[in-house]
Design a protein around this motif. Sequence first.
Motif, PDB file in Angstrom:
ATOM      1  N   ALA A  44       2.823  -9.516  36.218  1.00  0.00           N
ATOM      2  CA  ALA A  44       2.004  -8.354  36.554  1.00  0.00           C
ATOM      3  C   ALA A  44       1.280  -7.888  35.302  1.00  0.00           C
ATOM      4  CB  ALA A  44       2.856  -7.221  37.126  1.00  0.00           C
ATOM      5  N   ALA A  45       0.078  -7.353  35.497  1.00  0.00           N
ATOM      6  CA  ALA A  45      -0.711  -6.819  34.383  1.00  0.00           C
ATOM      7  C   ALA A  45      -0.875  -5.314  34.571  1.00  0.00           C
ATOM      8  CB  ALA A  45      -2.075  -7.492  34.326  1.00  0.00           C
ATOM      9  N   ILE A  70      -2.397 -12.538  40.334  1.00  0.00           N
ATOM     10  CA  ILE A  70      -1.465 -11.712  39.566  1.00  0.00           C
ATOM     11  C   ILE A  70      -1.767 -10.240  39.839  1.00  0.00           C
ATOM     12  CG2 ILE A  70      -0.756 -11.019  37.237  1.00  0.00           C
ATOM     13  CD1 ILE A  70      -1.320 -13.887  36.359  1.00  0.00           C
ATOM     14  N   PRO A  71      -0.757  -9.425  40.217  1.00  0.00           N
ATOM     15  CA  PRO A  71      -1.014  -8.006  40.499  1.00  0.00           C
ATOM     16  C   PRO A  71      -1.537  -7.274  39.266  1.00  0.00           C
ATOM     17  CG  PRO A  71       1.148  -8.676  41.304  1.00  0.00           C
ATOM     18  CD  PRO A  71       0.642  -9.803  40.456  1.00  0.00           C
ATOM     19  N   VAL A  72      -2.534  -6.431  39.477  1.00  0.00           N
ATOM     20  CA  VAL A  72      -3.107  -5.615  38.406  1.00  0.00           C
ATOM     21  C   VAL A  72      -2.820  -4.154  38.743  1.00  0.00           C
ATOM     22  CG1 VAL A  72      -5.197  -4.967  37.157  1.00  0.00           C
ATOM     23  CG2 VAL A  72      -4.919  -7.317  37.990  1.00  0.00           C
ATOM     24  N   ILE A  73      -2.080  -3.471  37.874  1.00  0.00           N
ATOM     25  CA  ILE A  73      -1.635  -2.104  38.115  1.00  0.00           C
ATOM     26  C   ILE A  73      -2.245  -1.188  37.063  1.00  0.00           C
ATOM     27  CG2 ILE A  73       0.383  -0.589  38.283  1.00  0.00           C
ATOM     28  CD1 ILE A  73       2.021  -3.082  39.030  1.00  0.00           C
ATOM     29  N   GLY A  74      -2.852  -0.099  37.504  1.00  0.00           N
ATOM     30  CA  GLY A  74      -3.479   0.847  36.588  1.00  0.00           C
ATOM     31  C   GLY A  74      -2.522   1.951  36.180  1.00  0.00           C
ATOM     32  N   VAL A  75      -2.505   2.278  34.884  1.00  0.00           N
ATOM     33  CA  VAL A  75      -1.700   3.393  34.368  1.00  0.00           C
ATOM     34  C   VAL A  75      -2.664   4.530  34.028  1.00  0.00           C
ATOM     35  CG1 VAL A  75      -0.057   4.153  32.614  1.00  0.00           C
ATOM     36  CG2 VAL A  75      -0.020   1.773  33.410  1.00  0.00           C
ATOM     37  N   ILE A  76      -2.482   5.684  34.680  1.00  0.00           N
ATOM     38  CA  ILE A  76      -3.414   6.795  34.478  1.00  0.00           C
ATOM     39  C   ILE A  76      -2.659   8.097  34.229  1.00  0.00           C
ATOM     40  CG2 ILE A  76      -5.195   5.745  35.938  1.00  0.00           C
ATOM     41  CD1 ILE A  76      -4.357   7.748  38.137  1.00  0.00           C
ATOM     42  N   GLU A  77      -3.367   9.071  33.711  1.00  0.00           N
ATOM     43  CA  GLU A  77      -2.870  10.443  33.640  1.00  0.00           C
ATOM     44  C   GLU A  77      -3.354  11.181  34.890  1.00  0.00           C
ATOM     45  OE1 GLU A  77      -0.846  11.571  31.524  1.00  0.00           O
ATOM     46  OE2 GLU A  77      -1.057  10.469  29.634  1.00  0.00           O
ATOM     47  N   GLU A  78      -2.609  12.186  35.286  1.00  0.00           N
ATOM     48  CA  GLU A  78      -2.956  12.915  36.512  1.00  0.00           C
ATOM     49  C   GLU A  78      -4.347  13.539  36.425  1.00  0.00           C
ATOM     50  OE1 GLU A  78      -0.897  16.102  39.602  1.00  0.00           O
ATOM     51  OE2 GLU A  78       0.027  15.664  37.661  1.00  0.00           O
ATOM     52  N   VAL A  94      -0.163   3.981  38.825  1.00  0.00           N
ATOM     53  CA  VAL A  94       1.065   4.662  38.451  1.00  0.00           C
ATOM     54  C   VAL A  94       0.738   5.668  37.353  1.00  0.00           C
ATOM     55  CG1 VAL A  94       1.680   2.883  36.750  1.00  0.00           C
ATOM     56  CG2 VAL A  94       3.461   4.354  37.717  1.00  0.00           C
ATOM     57  N   LEU A  95       1.327   6.855  37.455  1.00  0.00           N
ATOM     58  CA  LEU A  95       1.121   7.869  36.430  1.00  0.00           C
ATOM     59  C   LEU A  95       1.912   7.517  35.178  1.00  0.00           C
ATOM     60  CD1 LEU A  95       1.331  11.188  38.512  1.00  0.00           C
ATOM     61  CD2 LEU A  95      -0.725  10.044  37.654  1.00  0.00           C
ATOM     62  N   ALA A  96       1.342   7.815  34.033  1.00  0.00           N
ATOM     63  CA  ALA A  96       2.017   7.522  32.770  1.00  0.00           C
ATOM     64  C   ALA A  96       3.345   8.249  32.656  1.00  0.00           C
ATOM     65  CB  ALA A  96       1.115   7.891  31.600  1.00  0.00           C
ATOM     66  N   SER A  97       3.486   9.357  33.383  1.00  0.00           N
ATOM     67  CA  SER A  97       4.717  10.143  33.334  1.00  0.00           C
ATOM     68  C   SER A  97       5.759   9.694  34.351  1.00  0.00           C
ATOM     69  CB  SER A  97       4.389  11.618  33.587  1.00  0.00           C
ATOM     70  OG  SER A  97       3.749  11.775  34.858  1.00  0.00           O
ATOM     71  N   PRO A 100      11.496   5.581  35.652  1.00  0.00           N
ATOM     72  CA  PRO A 100      11.787   4.147  35.769  1.00  0.00           C
ATOM     73  C   PRO A 100      11.940   3.677  37.218  1.00  0.00           C
ATOM     74  CG  PRO A 100      13.674   5.348  34.873  1.00  0.00           C
ATOM     75  CD  PRO A 100      12.528   6.283  34.860  1.00  0.00           C
ATOM     76  N   ALA A 101      12.513   4.504  38.095  1.00  0.00           N
ATOM     77  CA  ALA A 101      12.700   4.091  39.487  1.00  0.00           C
ATOM     78  C   ALA A 101      11.357   3.880  40.177  1.00  0.00           C
ATOM     79  CB  ALA A 101      13.524   5.133  40.245  1.00  0.00           C
ATOM     80  N   GLU A 102      10.416   4.791  39.940  1.00  0.00           N
ATOM     81  CA  GLU A 102       9.094   4.651  40.558  1.00  0.00           C
ATOM     82  C   GLU A 102       8.362   3.431  40.004  1.00  0.00           C
ATOM     83  OE1 GLU A 102       4.758   6.923  40.870  1.00  0.00           O
ATOM     84  OE2 GLU A 102       6.518   8.038  40.160  1.00  0.00           O
ATOM     85  N   ILE A 103       8.415   3.245  38.702  1.00  0.00           N
ATOM     86  CA  ILE A 103       7.732   2.105  38.085  1.00  0.00           C
ATOM     87  C   ILE A 103       8.300   0.795  38.623  1.00  0.00           C
ATOM     88  CG2 ILE A 103       7.305   0.887  35.915  1.00  0.00           C
ATOM     89  CD1 ILE A 103       7.397   3.635  34.537  1.00  0.00           C
ATOM     90  N   ASP A 104       9.635   0.713  38.691  1.00  0.00           N
ATOM     91  CA  ASP A 104      10.265  -0.510  39.171  1.00  0.00           C
ATOM     92  C   ASP A 104       9.880  -0.782  40.625  1.00  0.00           C
ATOM     93  OD1 ASP A 104      12.062  -2.708  38.544  1.00  0.00           O
ATOM     94  OD2 ASP A 104      13.394  -1.833  40.040  1.00  0.00           O
ATOM     95  N   ALA A 105       9.825   0.273  41.423  1.00  0.00           N
ATOM     96  CA  ALA A 105       9.449   0.106  42.831  1.00  0.00           C
ATOM     97  C   ALA A 105       8.018  -0.395  42.956  1.00  0.00           C
ATOM     98  CB  ALA A 105       9.615   1.436  43.577  1.00  0.00           C
ATOM     99  N   ARG A 106       7.115   0.146  42.154  1.00  0.00           N
ATOM    100  CA  ARG A 106       5.709  -0.279  42.223  1.00  0.00           C
ATOM    101  C   ARG A 106       5.549  -1.737  41.763  1.00  0.00           C
ATOM    102  NH1 ARG A 106       2.256   3.672  43.545  1.00  0.00           N
ATOM    103  NH2 ARG A 106       2.943   5.836  43.299  1.00  0.00           N
ATOM    104  N   LEU A 107       6.283  -2.116  40.739  1.00  0.00           N
ATOM    105  CA  LEU A 107       6.231  -3.504  40.287  1.00  0.00           C
ATOM    106  C   LEU A 107       6.755  -4.450  41.361  1.00  0.00           C
ATOM    107  CD1 LEU A 107       7.454  -3.103  36.589  1.00  0.00           C
ATOM    108  CD2 LEU A 107       5.166  -3.798  37.317  1.00  0.00           C
ATOM    109  N   ARG A 108       7.860  -4.069  42.011  1.00  0.00           N
ATOM    110  CA  ARG A 108       8.433  -4.924  43.051  1.00  0.00           C
ATOM    111  C   ARG A 108       7.497  -5.027  44.250  1.00  0.00           C
ATOM    112  NH1 ARG A 108      12.255  -2.718  45.324  1.00  0.00           N
ATOM    113  NH2 ARG A 108      12.689  -0.835  44.118  1.00  0.00           N
ATOM    114  N   LEU A 109       6.881  -3.894  44.631  1.00  0.00           N
ATOM    115  CA  LEU A 109       5.954  -3.914  45.765  1.00  0.00           C
ATOM    116  C   LEU A 109       4.725  -4.752  45.455  1.00  0.00           C
ATOM    117  CD1 LEU A 109       6.163  -0.194  46.944  1.00  0.00           C
ATOM    118  CD2 LEU A 109       6.941  -2.210  48.199  1.00  0.00           C
ATOM    119  N   ALA A 110       4.218  -4.618  44.231  1.00  0.00           N
ATOM    120  CA  ALA A 110       3.042  -5.405  43.844  1.00  0.00           C
ATOM    121  C   ALA A 110       3.379  -6.890  43.846  1.00  0.00           C
ATOM    122  CB  ALA A 110       2.546  -4.976  42.467  1.00  0.00           C
TER     123      ALA A 110
END
Length: 236
Positions: A44-45, A70-78, A94-97, A100-110
Amino acid sequence: MQILVLTSNPDVHAVLPALDLLPHRVRTCRPSVQEFLAAGRCDAALVDGRTQPFAACQLSRGLVATARGIPVIGVIEELVAPQIDEDCAVVQLVLASAGPAEIDARLRLAGRRRLVDPEPEAAAAVLAVGPFVLDVHAWTVTLDGAPLALTHHEFELLKALLLHAGRPLTRAQLVSECDGWTDGTGPRAVDCHVRAIRAKLGPHRGLVRTVRGHGYVLPWQPPGTSAPAGHPAATR
């Protein structure tokens, strides 16, 4: 998972702090398609869009065009979320803030989408680099919208250069990338096919460049762009 973070900040912790709490292998590279291609395999990127969301959206389109699913995931501020437009090609945001549970879930879903959703595979069949459009399934390459009349070996060689746009390939690597070629194919055969391809590219012949003492490279360009006027042709 192997995660590649595209950012100009050398401290990946500053991009997505909670990523440190997950058991993924994390690497960084500068935010460009060329650096992404040179960085090697990843699952993932993550694109750092915290301060420059428009540039991140532009980059995401180039990554999706070359990442082959390859999944491309954007990291942003609100605060910058309203600046994300419909041209952004990321699979997830995904928000920069985020924790870990949310980040891991988004990576797995992607990653799951990459496996079960046929759309990325279909998109990967067509690759646009500069004035070229490669359709792997149709076995065609167009240049400024016009089909190129290529032999089988010429198509395979140009396909390899397009798939690895921005990365110099040795003659041996080109032979290994080309379907139907054998390890006994010599460098002179590669050079011969390159000359034939350049002859068919006309004013765009300089886009296939010689890397002295190494091999050949086709520089990555955003889809729909061409070499600047007066660009010197690459010759051996």
